[in-house]
Scaffold this motif. Structure first.
Motif, short mmCIF file in Angstrom:
data_model
loop_
_atom_site.label_atom_id
_atom_site.label_comp_id
_atom_site.label_asym_id
_atom_site.label_seq_id
_atom_site.Cartn_x
_atom_site.Cartn_y
_atom_site.Cartn_z
N ASN A 112 -45.14 -20.87 97.98
CA ASN A 112 -45.11 -19.69 98.85
C ASN A 112 -43.90 -19.87 99.76
OD1 ASN A 112 -45.57 -17.72 100.94
ND2 ASN A 112 -47.71 -17.66 100.32
N TYR A 113 -43.18 -18.79 100.04
CA TYR A 113 -42.04 -18.87 100.96
C TYR A 113 -42.44 -19.37 102.33
CZ TYR A 113 -39.25 -15.65 98.18
OH TYR A 113 -38.54 -15.05 97.22
N LYS A 114 -43.66 -19.04 102.67
CA LYS A 114 -44.09 -19.32 104.03
C LYS A 114 -44.59 -20.75 104.15
CE LYS A 114 -46.34 -16.92 106.98
NZ LYS A 114 -45.59 -16.88 108.22
N PHE A 153 -36.71 -20.48 98.80
CA PHE A 153 -36.42 -20.16 97.39
C PHE A 153 -35.06 -20.73 97.03
CE2 PHE A 153 -36.01 -17.22 93.69
CZ PHE A 153 -37.24 -17.47 93.13
N ASN A 154 -34.80 -21.96 97.46
CA ASN A 154 -33.53 -22.62 97.17
C ASN A 154 -33.57 -23.25 95.78
OD1 ASN A 154 -32.89 -21.81 99.70
ND2 ASN A 154 -33.21 -23.81 100.66
N TYR A 173 -50.38 -10.26 107.93
CA TYR A 173 -49.34 -9.31 107.53
C TYR A 173 -48.14 -10.00 106.87
CZ TYR A 173 -45.94 -5.59 107.75
OH TYR A 173 -44.99 -4.66 107.41
N LEU A 174 -47.56 -10.98 107.54
CA LEU A 174 -46.33 -11.59 107.03
C LEU A 174 -46.56 -12.36 105.73
CD1 LEU A 174 -44.53 -12.82 110.25
CD2 LEU A 174 -43.87 -10.95 108.71
N SER A 175 -47.71 -13.02 105.64
CA SER A 175 -47.98 -13.80 104.43
C SER A 175 -48.11 -12.91 103.21
CB SER A 175 -49.24 -14.64 104.60
OG SER A 175 -49.14 -15.45 105.73
N GLN A 182 -42.25 -10.21 97.52
CA GLN A 182 -40.90 -10.77 97.41
C GLN A 182 -40.87 -11.96 96.45
OE1 GLN A 182 -38.02 -9.65 98.77
NE2 GLN A 182 -39.35 -7.91 99.21
N LEU A 183 -41.86 -12.81 96.59
CA LEU A 183 -41.92 -14.00 95.74
C LEU A 183 -42.01 -13.60 94.27
CD1 LEU A 183 -42.21 -17.16 95.67
CD2 LEU A 183 -44.66 -16.77 95.54
N GLU A 184 -42.92 -12.68 93.97
CA GLU A 184 -43.09 -12.22 92.60
C GLU A 184 -41.78 -11.65 92.06
OE1 GLU A 184 -45.93 -11.68 90.33
OE2 GLU A 184 -46.59 -13.44 91.44
#
Ligand SMILES: Nc1ncnc2c1ncn2[C@@H]1O[C@H](COP(=O)(O)OP(=O)(O)O)[C@@H](O)[C@H]1O
Ligand SMILES: [Mg+2]
Length: 303
Positions: free
Chosen positions: A8-10, A157-158, A179-181, A187-189
């Protein structure tokens, strides 16, 4: 052997906690597990080893950084096997839990890998892209003897994260119902889809058998840190769960409740919550969720 990236980005959504508990429970059930810590914060590493143990035994020569460094400095392949460690406290049953540790300086590796992507011609660019991103995939393929490889990804996402995606059969996406998660999931998908498409297009363009196609499938979104009332997620969290449902991404049936006391204060160091021997109703409920998660993951992969 199946490879699952926990991604997950977060940060702070429970990726490392889930990786550690899933790995420990799978090993307890007799499976052979390799966990790989790709996050420079090294929280997975420190879930199984103390900082002192890590410094003394692994920091210099036995982390995933050594492996990326060999590629960056000398263009050689270290054998991933030479980096494998074996935490003893979680290895009491029939199965096995091995770990490739992380390193705090792994943060620099992304920049260095980026320089490896540069190329003069279109063909150089394409081959460099495939060479860098397929790296972990080939490293894992050369290992035998594991049922599952679990990768704890960093919250970005490096390039290092993309090497994990390229290596993966499945992605498991822990998410907090806020909300943010939930925004980040779309975006991740999207980014995973674009990356896989580019990679496979380059494979086709290369006309070479050296590279195979990739295609990590989303095993599911796993809601973590859910607040429970009357055995249900509280109402305030429902809209976020609904929002994710609308994206059409699979959602795991199991959810993981929030319990700061239990997750922060595991009484026995080096042993994830699911294997702690503590009695009490709350503890049992929390452990039951983690066991249910493990069963669901195995079930989804084997069907
Ligand atoms: N279900 C949970 N309930 C309460 N706290 C949790 C839960 N899962 C994880 N935590 C705590 O939240 C923090 C972040 O979790 P972590 O697994 O490190 O997230 P990530 O790897 O996504 O950054 C840690 O302090 C961890 O102990
Ligand atoms: Mg983490």
């Amino acid at each position: 052997m199946k490879t699952i990236s926990v991604i997950n980005y977060k940060g702070g959504v429970g990726k490392t906690t889930i990786t550690a508990n899933l790995a420990a429970e799978l090993a307890f059930r007799g499976k052979r597990i390799l966990a790989i810590d790709l996050d420079p914060q090294a929280s997975l590493t420190f879930s199984f080893f103390s900082v002192d143990e890590w410094r003394e035994n692994f920091e210099a020569l036995k982390t995933i950084k050594n492996w990326y460094d060999a590629f960056i400095d000398k263009d050689t392949d270290l054998n991933l096997k030479s980096l494998i460690t074996h935490p003893t406290k979680v290895n009491l049953g029939k199965g096995c839990l091995d770990l490739v540790c992380s390193h705090l300086a792994l943060i620099n590796v992304d920049l260095e890998l980026a320089t490896r992507l540069i190329g003069g011609t279109e063909r150089d660019l394409r081959n460099n892209f495939l060479r860098v991103h397929s790296r972990l995939r080939h490293g894992i393929e050369s290992l035998g003897g594991y049922d599952y490889v679990l990768i704890d990804c960093p919250p970005n996402f490096n390039i290092v994260t993309k090497t994990a995606i390229a290596a993966s059969d499945y992605l498991l996406v822990p998410t907090k119902p806020d909300y943010l998660s939930t925004l980040g999931i779309e975006q991740l998908e999207k980014h995973v889809g674009e990356f896989v498409k580019t990679y496979n297009r380059y494979v086709a363009d290369s006309g070479s058998d050296e590279w195979g196609n990739i295609g990590a499938e989303t095993l599911g979104i796993l809601f973590t840190m859910i607040q429970i009332r009357n055995q249900q997620p509280i109402e305030a969290q429902q809209p976020y769960i609904e929002q994710v449902r609308k994206l059409g991404v699979p959602i795991l049936k199991t959810y993981i409740r929030e319990n700061k006391t239990i997750y922060a204060g595991a009484p026995e160091y080096g042993v994830p919550v699911v294997l702690q021997r503590v009695s009490g109703k709350t503890y049992e409920d929390v452990q039951a969720e983690l066991e249910e998660l493990t069963a669901e993951v195995i079930g989804k992969i084997s069907t």
